[in-house]
Design an enzyme around this catalytic site. Structure first.
Site, PDB file in Angstrom:
ATOM      1  N   ASP A  10     113.971   3.367   2.541  1.00 15.88           N
ATOM      2  CA  ASP A  10     114.462   2.327   1.367  1.00 15.88           C
ATOM      3  C   ASP A  10     114.126   3.608   0.334  1.00 15.88           C
ATOM      4  O   ASP A  10     112.872   4.095   0.356  1.00 15.88           O
ATOM      5  CB  ASP A  10     114.349   1.017   1.872  1.00 15.88           C
ATOM      6  CG  ASP A  10     114.621   0.804   0.065  1.00 15.88           C
ATOM      7  OD1 ASP A  10     115.767   0.855   0.094  1.00 15.88           O
ATOM      8  OD2 ASP A  10     114.176  -0.654  -0.439  1.00 15.88           O
ATOM      9  N   TYR A  42     115.668   3.675  -7.107  1.00 16.60           N
ATOM     10  CA  TYR A  42     117.017   5.258  -6.751  1.00 16.60           C
ATOM     11  C   TYR A  42     118.506   4.153  -7.484  1.00 16.60           C
ATOM     12  O   TYR A  42     119.461   4.978  -7.613  1.00 16.60           O
ATOM     13  CB  TYR A  42     117.609   4.646  -5.081  1.00 16.60           C
ATOM     14  CG  TYR A  42     116.693   5.307  -5.116  1.00 16.60           C
ATOM     15  CD1 TYR A  42     115.100   6.447  -4.993  1.00 16.60           C
ATOM     16  CD2 TYR A  42     116.856   6.550  -2.864  1.00 16.60           C
ATOM     17  CE1 TYR A  42     114.962   6.868  -4.386  1.00 16.60           C
ATOM     18  CE2 TYR A  42     116.423   6.851  -2.500  1.00 16.60           C
ATOM     19  CZ  TYR A  42     114.706   7.769  -3.171  1.00 16.60           C
ATOM     20  OH  TYR A  42     114.669   8.053  -1.942  1.00 16.60           O
ATOM     21  N   GLY A  43     118.392   2.757  -7.723  1.00 11.06           N
ATOM     22  CA  GLY A  43     119.657   2.634  -8.404  1.00 11.06           C
ATOM     23  C   GLY A  43     119.791   2.442  -9.788  1.00 11.06           C
ATOM     24  O   GLY A  43     121.380   2.727 -10.316  1.00 11.06           O
ATOM     25  N   ASN A  74     120.559   0.442   0.212  1.00 15.36           N
ATOM     26  CA  ASN A  74     122.577   0.365  -0.407  1.00 15.36           C
ATOM     27  C   ASN A  74     122.975   1.260  -1.503  1.00 15.36           C
ATOM     28  O   ASN A  74     124.099   1.772  -1.563  1.00 15.36           O
ATOM     29  CB  ASN A  74     122.871  -1.340  -0.984  1.00 15.36           C
ATOM     30  CG  ASN A  74     122.564  -2.525   0.174  1.00 15.36           C
ATOM     31  OD1 ASN A  74     123.935  -2.930  -0.124  1.00 15.36           O
ATOM     32  ND2 ASN A  74     121.568  -2.501   0.432  1.00 15.36           N
ATOM     33  N   THR A  75     122.039   2.164  -2.256  1.00 10.26           N
ATOM     34  CA  THR A  75     122.644   2.726  -2.926  1.00 10.26           C
ATOM     35  C   THR A  75     122.796   3.941  -2.790  1.00 10.26           C
ATOM     36  O   THR A  75     123.533   5.262  -2.924  1.00 10.26           O
ATOM     37  CB  THR A  75     121.417   2.438  -3.818  1.00 10.26           C
ATOM     38  OG1 THR A  75     120.995   1.580  -4.897  1.00 10.26           O
ATOM     39  CG2 THR A  75     121.404   3.803  -5.248  1.00 10.26           C
ATOM     40  N   GLU A 153     109.517  -7.845  -6.768  1.00 13.46           N
ATOM     41  CA  GLU A 153     108.560  -6.573  -6.626  1.00 13.46           C
ATOM     42  C   GLU A 153     107.135  -6.805  -7.153  1.00 13.46           C
ATOM     43  O   GLU A 153     106.476  -7.038  -7.055  1.00 13.46           O
ATOM     44  CB  GLU A 153     109.069  -4.887  -7.329  1.00 13.46           C
ATOM     45  CG  GLU A 153     110.342  -4.553  -7.211  1.00 13.46           C
ATOM     46  CD  GLU A 153     109.658  -3.083  -6.362  1.00 13.46           C
ATOM     47  OE1 GLU A 153     108.339  -2.914  -6.042  1.00 13.46           O
ATOM     48  OE2 GLU A 153     110.668  -3.078  -4.802  1.00 13.46           O
ATOM     49  N   THR A 186     119.036  -4.315  -0.376  1.00 12.46           N
ATOM     50  CA  THR A 186     118.256  -4.656  -0.388  1.00 12.46           C
ATOM     51  C   THR A 186     117.110  -5.724  -0.079  1.00 12.46           C
ATOM     52  O   THR A 186     116.301  -6.630   0.551  1.00 12.46           O
ATOM     53  CB  THR A 186     116.411  -3.182   0.285  1.00 12.46           C
ATOM     54  OG1 THR A 186     116.288  -3.176  -1.426  1.00 12.46           O
ATOM     55  CG2 THR A 186     117.665  -2.279   1.215  1.00 12.46           C
ATOM     56  N   HIS A 187     116.825  -5.588  -1.940  1.00 10.06           N
ATOM     57  CA  HIS A 187     115.257  -6.943  -1.949  1.00 10.06           C
ATOM     58  C   HIS A 187     116.550  -8.379  -2.189  1.00 10.06           C
ATOM     59  O   HIS A 187     115.862  -9.052  -2.647  1.00 10.06           O
ATOM     60  CB  HIS A 187     115.226  -6.067  -3.593  1.00 10.06           C
ATOM     61  CG  HIS A 187     114.299  -5.511  -3.493  1.00 10.06           C
ATOM     62  ND1 HIS A 187     114.769  -4.218  -3.017  1.00 10.06           N
ATOM     63  CD2 HIS A 187     113.009  -5.116  -3.852  1.00 10.06           C
ATOM     64  CE1 HIS A 187     113.876  -3.176  -3.204  1.00 10.06           C
ATOM     65  NE2 HIS A 187     112.559  -4.144  -3.608  1.00 10.06           N
TER      66      HIS A 187
HETATM   67  N1  DGL Z   1     116.765  -0.159  -2.208  1.00 14.58           N
HETATM   68  C1  DGL Z   1     118.177  -0.632  -3.714  1.00 14.58           C
HETATM   69  C2  DGL Z   1     118.798  -0.817  -2.615  1.00 14.58           C
HETATM   70  O1  DGL Z   1     119.190  -1.557  -1.787  1.00 14.58           O
HETATM   71  C3  DGL Z   1     117.254  -1.440  -4.672  1.00 14.58           C
HETATM   72  C4  DGL Z   1     116.173  -0.783  -4.948  1.00 14.58           C
HETATM   73  C5  DGL Z   1     116.225   0.521  -6.084  1.00 14.58           C
HETATM   74  O2  DGL Z   1     117.042   0.171  -7.450  1.00 14.58           O
HETATM   75  O3  DGL Z   1     115.908   1.676  -5.531  1.00 14.58           O
HETATM   76  O4  DGL Z   1     120.194  -0.421  -3.294  1.00 14.58           O
END
Ligand code: DGL
Length: 267
Positions: A10, A42-43, A74-75, A153, A186-187
């Protein structure tokens, strides 16, 4: 039989929501987790950057001899799964979007489905595309909720502040008579009590992690590569190893989580 670990990654700590389900459902499987805590989020990053980061992580996980990969993010899944499968054609890769779509299509009665996630996930349109592959007449309503990640977070779950932020983001979605809401990040499952309190019990919340672990179990069975061992869990991050140690203890109940910092740019 294959006792090699499953690699799960992730952009940060949120992917532990997927690790938790894999630990619960695939009790013999060892896990190597990588959270890119130095480069999260990453979003809001471009597709090419997220693809480059993810390829580095997969190369790192392969150096740990994983037999399969779960993209918990997910991103990453929405934007680069196709490219990553092309880059690593031999590798078994499971993501969260397909499983989330399966769960939502089972849950919805009126075909009106909400999807929430990062800017990157929502802009990709991937959830909507996959849902319409199942039923072209589904009505999909998507909303990016960028403040949800920092709320988690920074530990703002189960607070009035969290509920206020959630209500502000979801106001418009709730006017669309949705009966199912995919937590496409994920969060967000960590915020699910707050989200459920805001949206009401009549809306079914979908945490793709559950079906993701199930689907991975099926693939391992089909390929006859399940583990038959006492599992081990190893955690790697690109920064802030103490934070991962605390999360793994608190969220997963690992007694002395083994967390190692890695220079991921090398891969
Ligand atoms: N892990 C990212 C997701 O599931 C959320 C956090 C991010 O923006 O990196 O999209």
């Amino acid at each position: 039989m294959d006792n090699r670990p499953i690699g799960i990654f992730d952009s940060g700590l949120g992917g532990l929501t997927v690790v938790k389900e894999v630990m619960k459902q695939l009790t013999n499987e060892s896990i190597v987790y990588f959270g890119d805590t130095a480069r999260v989020p990453y979003g809001n990053k471009s597709k090419s950057t997220v693809t480059k980061f993810s390829a580095q992580i997969i190369r790192f996980l392969l150096s740990k001899d994983v037999k399969a990969i779960i993209i918990a993010c997910n991103t990453v899944n929405s934007n680069c799964a196709i490219e990553l499968r092309e880059l690593f054609p031999e590798l078994m890769i499971e993501g969260v979007v397909g499983p989330g779509v399966i769960m939502a299509s089972r849950a919805t009665k009126n075909g009106r489905i909400g999807v929430i996630g990062t800017e990157g996930t929502v802009k990709s349109g991937r959830y909507a595309e996959r849902l319409r592959e199942i039923h072209p007449e589904y009505q999909i309503f998507s909303k990016a909720c960028p403040l949800f990640v920092p709320l988690v977070e920074d530990g703002w779950t189960n607070t009035e502040v969290a509920k206020m932020v959630i209500a502000t983001y979801l106001n418009e979605l709730l006017e669309e008579d949705i009966d199912t809401l995919i937590l496409g990040c994920t969060h967000y499952p960590i915020l699910s009590e707050d989200i459920q309190a805001v949206v009401g019990k009549h809306i079914k919340l979908i945490n793709p992690a559950n079906e993701t672990a199930y689907q991975m179990g099926l693939h391992l069975l089909q390929e006859n590569i399940q583990a038959v061992a006492i599992p081990s869990y190893h955690f790697y991050v690109s920064d802030h190893k103490e934070q991962m140690q605390d999360m793994a203890k608190m969220f997963l109940g690992c007694k002395t989580p083994d967390v190692i910092e890695v220079d991921i740019e090398k891969y």
